[in-house]
Design a protein around this motif. Structure first.
Motif, PDB file in Angstrom:
ATOM      1  N   LYS A  15       0.828  -1.220   0.000  1.00  0.00           N
ATOM      2  CA  LYS A  15       0.000   0.000   0.000  1.00  0.00           C
ATOM      3  C   LYS A  15       0.857   1.263   0.000  1.00  0.00           C
ATOM      4  N   THR A  16       1.810   1.304   0.942  1.00  0.00           N
ATOM      5  CA  THR A  16       2.614   2.526   1.069  1.00  0.00           C
ATOM      6  C   THR A  16       3.501   2.710  -0.157  1.00  0.00           C
ATOM      7  N   THR A  17       4.086   1.613  -0.616  1.00  0.00           N
ATOM      8  CA  THR A  17       4.933   1.683  -1.810  1.00  0.00           C
ATOM      9  C   THR A  17       4.130   2.196  -3.004  1.00  0.00           C
ATOM     10  N   THR A  38      -2.594   7.733   6.632  1.00  0.00           N
ATOM     11  CA  THR A  38      -3.590   7.465   7.681  1.00  0.00           C
ATOM     12  C   THR A  38      -3.185   6.255   8.530  1.00  0.00           C
ATOM     13  N   ASP A  39      -1.915   5.923   8.490  1.00  0.00           N
ATOM     14  CA  ASP A  39      -1.413   4.737   9.204  1.00  0.00           C
ATOM     15  C   ASP A  39      -0.514   5.171  10.365  1.00  0.00           C
ATOM     16  N   TYR A  40      -0.781   4.604  11.542  1.00  0.00           N
ATOM     17  CA  TYR A  40       0.054   4.913  12.716  1.00  0.00           C
ATOM     18  C   TYR A  40       1.515   4.538  12.496  1.00  0.00           C
ATOM     19  N   ILE A  85      -4.083   8.656  -0.680  1.00  0.00           N
ATOM     20  CA  ILE A  85      -4.194   8.200   0.713  1.00  0.00           C
ATOM     21  C   ILE A  85      -3.507   6.848   0.882  1.00  0.00           C
ATOM     22  N   ASP A  86      -2.641   6.780   1.889  1.00  0.00           N
ATOM     23  CA  ASP A  86      -2.039   5.506   2.270  1.00  0.00           C
ATOM     24  C   ASP A  86      -2.796   4.992   3.488  1.00  0.00           C
ATOM     25  N   ALA A  87      -3.472   3.858   3.334  1.00  0.00           N
ATOM     26  CA  ALA A  87      -4.302   3.331   4.427  1.00  0.00           C
ATOM     27  C   ALA A  87      -3.517   2.335   5.273  1.00  0.00           C
TER      28      ALA A  87
HETATM   29 MG   LIG Z   1       1.957   0.780   4.723  1.00  0.00          MG
END
Ligand SMILES: [Mg+2]
Ligand SMILES: Nc1ncnc2c1ncn2[C@@H]1O[C@H](COP(=O)(O)OP(=O)(O)OP(=O)(O)O)[C@@H](O)[C@H]1O
Length: 208
Positions: A15-17, A38-40, A85-87
Motif C-alpha cells: 500500500k505505502t509503496t 492514515t497509518d500509525y 491516501i495511504d491506508a
Molecule cells: Mg503501509
C-alpha cells in the motif's frame, strides 16, 4: 481534487509503496499532490519528511478521528489536485471514511492466496459502503510483487469478491524498495504506474 486511496486490511501488500509511487508519478506530471498518511506506522510520513520536498509532494499524517479526515481533505482541496491516501492494514472507522471520500481505490495484493482471502471483509465493506452512498468509485485489485506466478487460479479465487482486477502487473523490483532511500521511480516503473492510473479509459488523470 481527485482522491485515490491504497487500501487492504492485510499487512505488507505494498500500500505505502504504491501510494508513494502514485504520488511520485503524478508529481512528475506537474500535478499538485498531497500524500495523506492514515497509518500509525507513519511510513509515508517518514518518507515525506525526508524526501517529500525533493519530489514536490506534500505529506500529511491524519490518523485521528475520521471526521478530521474529511476536514483535512476539504482544507487542502484548493491547494492540490490530487490526494493520495495511504491506508493502514486494518478495517476501522477510518477505512469506512476513506471508502466514502475516495474517487478511486487501489487494492494491492501479492500474487498469493493469503492476500486474496484477506480481501473478503474489505470487499464486503466496499460493496456495503458504495451501496449506501449510491455511487461506485473506480476500484481495482492490483497484483504487486509479481514474479511470474500463474494467474488464472488467482483470478478464479478473486472472482467471488466482484471487484475489477487491473491488467497492470507491478513486478517484484528492488527499485520499489529503494524509494524509501529517496530514489526516484525509474521511467519504466513510472510508465507502469501511469498505465495503472489511466487504464480502462475511465478518467483523464493528467488534466488540470
Ligand atoms: Mg503501509
Ligand atoms: N513491487 C515491489 N517489489 C519489491 N519490493 C516491494 C514491492 N512492493 C513493496 N515492496 C516491499 O515490500 C515491503 C512492504 O511494502 P509496503 O510497506 O509498501 O507494504 P504496506 O502494505 O504498506 O505494509 P503495511 O500493511 O505494513 O502498511 C517493503 O519493504 C517494500 O519495499
Amino acid at each position: 481534487m481527485n482522491v485515490i486511496a491504497c487500501v487492504h486490511q492485510k499487512g505488507g501488500t505494498g500500500k505505502t509503496t504504491l501510494a508513494i509511487s502514485v504520488a511520485l508519478t503524478l508529481a512528475q506530471q506537474n500535478q499538485r499532490v498531497l500524500l495523506l498518511d492514515t497509518d500509525y506506522q507513519a511510513t509515508a510520513s517518514d518518507w515525506g519528511q525526508q524526501f517529500g520536498e525533493i519530489f514536490n509532494i506534500v505529506v500529511r499524517s491524519q490518523v485521528q478521528a475520521n471526521i478530521q479526515l474529511e476536514q483535512e481533505i476539504k482544507r487542502f482541496q484548493t491547494r492540490f489536485n490530487w490526494c493520495v491516501i495511504d491506508a493502514a492494514p486494518t478495517l476501522s472507522d477510518i477505512t469506512v471514511k476513506i471508502l466514502q471520500i475516495s474517487h478511486e481505490l487501489l487494492i494491492p495484493i501479492r500474487p498469493a492466496l493469503p492476500d486474496i482471502w484477506a480481501i473478503s471483509r474489505l470487499a464486503s465493506l466496499i460493496h456495503q459502503t458504495h451501496r449506501a452512498a449510491g455511487y461506485i468509485p473506480k476500484t481495482k485489485i492490483v497484483f504487486n510483487q509479481y514474479q511470474g506466478e500463474t494467474l488464472p487460479p488467482l483470478h478464479a479465487a478473486l472472482m467471488q469478491y466482484h471487484l475489477p482486477i487491473s491488467p497492470t502487473l507491478l513486478p517484484f523490483d528492488p527499485c520499489f524498495a529503494e524509494l524509501f532511500t529517496g530514489q526516484p521511480l525509474s521511467p519504466s516503473l513510472r510508465r507502469l504506474i501511469q498505465n495503472l492510473l489511466t487504464e480502462g479509459g475511465s478518467k483523464q488523470l493528467f488534466d488540470e
